[in-house]
Scaffold this active site. Structure first.
Site, PDB file in Angstrom:
ATOM      1  N   LYS A  29      40.362  40.170  33.429  1.00 35.05           N
ATOM      2  CA  LYS A  29      40.831  41.047  34.549  1.00 35.05           C
ATOM      3  C   LYS A  29      42.365  40.975  35.059  1.00 35.05           C
ATOM      4  CE  LYS A  29      39.851  44.112  37.492  1.00 35.05           C
ATOM      5  NZ  LYS A  29      38.839  44.027  38.534  1.00 35.05           N
ATOM      6  N   LYS A  56      46.822  41.855  45.985  1.00 36.34           N
ATOM      7  CA  LYS A  56      45.964  40.652  45.934  1.00 36.34           C
ATOM      8  C   LYS A  56      45.828  40.248  44.849  1.00 36.34           C
ATOM      9  CE  LYS A  56      41.579  40.956  45.693  1.00 36.34           C
ATOM     10  NZ  LYS A  56      40.675  40.908  44.639  1.00 36.34           N
TER      11      LYS A  56
END
Length: 300
Positions: free
Chosen positions: A174, A242
């Site tokens: 991911k 992030k």
């Protein structure tokens, strides 16, 4: 079939609320929790039960699903005071749809396993629209047995899942994917902005890209949004910032140089400094537009 299985869902942001709705509409008995309670009570109309704490939710379900914005938030929900593990019992399943780092995923698997709970990491892609339509792509990290237990939930929220390997592998894949789309979007935006500044229709940049060997459905989605000046939030700048940080942390731990991802993250630093953190990632290019005094707009 869901067969009335009791599923809890924690984290009802842009992604989570659509996923929880799909679970409820496809036969699961759904209990929800969110830090801002109003988002949870909004789902009572579709038959969801609202829990006061993650611990209360865990005591009432067979499967708990989490989809929260940051690693710290996930840590609090799972292992904090009144967290899921405080009332967990042997035989339950914990599925995390958040985007976190591989080390944290493996740590969660160990702690869940210590109380007899199977753990599956399941970060997703497909944005807010995919969450609403139940068409997400899921990158699973799990044992084969735990994955099989999670598949009924996956069928309710996604159209495809790929078993990437053991826990930690899904997170790693991911993060790589998000680094890629961040670089793709930044390059497309810069190319369209330069074309506009040079007096060329930026729509022609997109047209040529999409007629070429480097075309992408992602460019259709984001490129056309740029031309329309549509910055509705599907994936916030703060969250991509992030995720790029997690990618760079992993790269550092494995001593893999990733200069492209580091440079793109600086673009997100710039956007956040300009107060755009809650806007969609497509809005990163607006900071550069402001610097040069030109907006990406088609000529016709």
């Amino acid at each position: 079939m869901a067969g009335g299985q009791r599923v809890g869902f924690l984290g009802l942001g842009l992604m989570g609320r659509g996923m929880a709705r799909n679970l409820a509409s496809k036969g699961f008995q759904v209990t929800v929790w969110n830090r801002s309670r109003a988002r949870a009570t909004a789902l009572e109309g579709i038959g969801a039960t609202v829990a006061d704490t993650p611990a209360q939710l865990m005591a009432a379900v067979d499967v708990a699903c989490t989809c929260v914005s940051t690693p710290a938030a996930l840590e609090e929900v799972v292992a904090g005071k009144d967290g899921l593990l405080s009332t967990a019992r042997k035989g339950q399943l914990l599925v995390d749809f958040s985007t976190i780092g591989p080390d944290q995923a493996r740590s969660l698997e160990r702690r869940a396993g210590a109380v007899g709970v199977d753990f599956v990491e399941a970060p997703v892609t497909g944005s807010k629209t995919g969450a609403e339509k139940g068409t997400l792509l899921i990158m699973a990290g799990a044992t084969a047995a735990a994955l099989a237990r999670a598949e009924p939930v996956f069928r309710a929220v996604g159209e495809r899942w790929i078993h990437c390997g053991p826990v930690g592998a899904g997170s790693q894949v991911k993060l790589a994917g998000n680094a890629l789309i961040a670089a793709m979007l930044q390059s497309l935006g810069e190319g369209m902005l330069l074309a506009t500044r040079a007096g060329v229709d930026p729509a022609k940049v997109l047209e040529v890209v999409q007629a070429s060997g480097f075309r992408s459905p992602y460019f259709d989605f984001k490129g056309n949004a740029l031309l329309r000046r549509d910055f509705e939030t599907h994936f916030a700048i703060d969250l991509m910032h992030k995720d790029l940080g997690l990618f760079l942390d992993s790269a550092a731990s494995h001593r893999v140089p990733t200069p492209a991802a580091a440079a793109v993250r600086q673009c997100y630093e710039l956007a956040r400094a300009a107060g755009k953190g809650e806007q969609d990632i497509g809005a990163v290019i607006t900071v550069f537009e402001q610097l040069v005094g030109t907006e990406i707009r088609p000529k016709s």
